[in-house]
Design a protein around this motif. Sequence first.
Motif, short mmCIF file in Angstrom:
data_model
loop_
_atom_site.label_atom_id
_atom_site.label_comp_id
_atom_site.label_asym_id
_atom_site.label_seq_id
_atom_site.Cartn_x
_atom_site.Cartn_y
_atom_site.Cartn_z
N LEU A 1 0.82 -1.21 0.00
CA LEU A 1 0.00 0.00 0.00
C LEU A 1 0.85 1.26 0.00
O LEU A 1 0.41 2.31 -0.47
CB LEU A 1 -0.96 0.00 1.18
N GLU A 2 2.06 1.18 0.51
CA GLU A 2 2.97 2.33 0.45
C GLU A 2 3.25 2.73 -0.99
O GLU A 2 3.54 3.88 -1.28
CB GLU A 2 4.28 2.03 1.17
N ILE A 3 3.14 1.78 -1.92
CA ILE A 3 3.44 2.05 -3.32
C ILE A 3 2.16 2.29 -4.13
O ILE A 3 2.10 3.21 -4.94
CB ILE A 3 4.25 0.89 -3.93
N VAL A 4 1.13 1.48 -3.93
CA VAL A 4 -0.05 1.56 -4.80
C VAL A 4 -1.32 1.97 -4.06
O VAL A 4 -2.39 1.97 -4.65
CB VAL A 4 -0.31 0.22 -5.55
N GLY A 5 -1.22 2.36 -2.80
CA GLY A 5 -2.41 2.60 -2.00
C GLY A 5 -2.98 4.01 -2.03
O GLY A 5 -4.05 4.23 -1.49
N GLU A 6 -2.30 4.95 -2.65
CA GLU A 6 -2.85 6.31 -2.68
C GLU A 6 -3.93 6.42 -3.73
O GLU A 6 -3.93 5.70 -4.73
CB GLU A 6 -1.75 7.33 -2.96
N ARG A 7 -4.83 7.36 -3.50
CA ARG A 7 -5.91 7.60 -4.45
C ARG A 7 -5.32 7.84 -5.84
O ARG A 7 -4.33 8.54 -5.97
CB ARG A 7 -6.72 8.81 -4.00
N TRP A 8 -5.90 7.26 -6.82
CA TRP A 8 -5.58 7.36 -8.24
C TRP A 8 -4.53 6.35 -8.69
O TRP A 8 -4.48 6.03 -9.88
CB TRP A 8 -5.15 8.76 -8.67
N THR A 9 -3.68 5.86 -7.83
CA THR A 9 -2.55 5.05 -8.27
C THR A 9 -2.99 3.78 -8.99
O THR A 9 -2.50 3.49 -10.09
CB THR A 9 -1.61 4.73 -7.09
N LEU A 10 -3.91 3.02 -8.41
CA LEU A 10 -4.34 1.79 -9.08
C LEU A 10 -5.15 2.10 -10.34
O LEU A 10 -5.15 1.30 -11.29
CB LEU A 10 -5.14 0.90 -8.14
N LEU A 11 -5.81 3.24 -10.40
CA LEU A 11 -6.52 3.61 -11.62
C LEU A 11 -5.54 3.97 -12.74
O LEU A 11 -5.78 3.69 -13.91
CB LEU A 11 -7.50 4.76 -11.36
N ILE A 12 -4.41 4.55 -12.38
CA ILE A 12 -3.36 4.81 -13.36
C ILE A 12 -2.81 3.48 -13.87
O ILE A 12 -2.64 3.29 -15.09
CB ILE A 12 -2.23 5.68 -12.74
N VAL A 13 -2.56 2.54 -12.97
CA VAL A 13 -2.10 1.21 -13.38
C VAL A 13 -3.15 0.54 -14.26
O VAL A 13 -2.83 -0.04 -15.29
CB VAL A 13 -1.75 0.34 -12.15
N ARG A 14 -4.43 0.63 -13.86
CA ARG A 14 -5.52 0.06 -14.68
C ARG A 14 -5.46 0.62 -16.09
O ARG A 14 -5.50 -0.13 -17.07
CB ARG A 14 -6.87 0.38 -14.04
N ASP A 15 -5.35 1.94 -16.21
CA ASP A 15 -5.33 2.56 -17.53
C ASP A 15 -4.09 2.15 -18.32
O ASP A 15 -4.16 1.92 -19.53
CB ASP A 15 -5.41 4.08 -17.41
N ALA A 16 -2.95 2.03 -17.64
CA ALA A 16 -1.74 1.57 -18.32
C ALA A 16 -1.92 0.15 -18.83
O ALA A 16 -1.46 -0.19 -19.93
CB ALA A 16 -0.54 1.66 -17.37
N LEU A 17 -2.62 -0.69 -18.08
CA LEU A 17 -2.89 -2.06 -18.53
C LEU A 17 -3.79 -2.08 -19.76
O LEU A 17 -3.78 -3.05 -20.52
CB LEU A 17 -3.50 -2.87 -17.39
N THR A 18 -4.59 -1.03 -19.97
CA THR A 18 -5.45 -0.96 -21.15
C THR A 18 -4.75 -0.26 -22.32
O THR A 18 -5.35 -0.10 -23.38
CB THR A 18 -6.78 -0.23 -20.85
N GLY A 19 -3.50 0.18 -22.13
CA GLY A 19 -2.74 0.74 -23.22
C GLY A 19 -2.46 2.22 -23.15
O GLY A 19 -1.79 2.78 -24.02
N VAL A 20 -2.94 2.91 -22.13
CA VAL A 20 -2.62 4.33 -21.97
C VAL A 20 -1.16 4.44 -21.57
O VAL A 20 -0.71 3.74 -20.65
CB VAL A 20 -3.54 5.00 -20.92
N THR A 21 -0.41 5.31 -22.23
CA THR A 21 1.01 5.44 -21.92
C THR A 21 1.46 6.89 -21.74
O THR A 21 2.51 7.13 -21.15
CB THR A 21 1.88 4.83 -23.03
#
Length: 150
Positions: free
Chosen positions: A17-37
């Motif tokens: 959570l220290e790395i991915v637990g802040e607001r927006w972080t997992l949504l950024i990862v989600r978008d990167a997984l869909t091809g946003v770069t």
Amino acid sequence: MLRRTYDGQRCSVARTLEIVGERWTLLIVRDALTGVTRFDGFLNSLPIARNVLSDRLNGLVDHGVMERVQYQDRPPRHEYLLTARGRELMPVIMVLMEWGDRHLPIAPGPPAMAVHANCEGTVRTELACDSCDDHVPASAVVLRENDPDD
């Protein structure tokens, strides 16, 4: 990333959570997984302030979840690509999607699906035992502390 609020805890979830637990972080990862770069791509897909997006992307780069790659010299522009470590978050995103679809459904159905690129079948996450290969329901899983002195 998060201010150290988990001091004294010997916990993999807290460290993650220290790395991915802040607001927006997992949504950024989600978008990167869909091809946003690209920075503007993330801005277009998320209602996030520029400074917050910059902070989150820098943190993901600092922790090896993404890498910053220059794609233009004048002016310098970068894209943000998931590393192997970042791509390993796919099951985390999928489990969150599945949980949300099951417990917080919206009409007319799930907004996204995980699909196998080779055959178009639906991909789902499951727990499996590494000893007997059985599929294990969450209700049959017990979390136990691992004693470092053993």
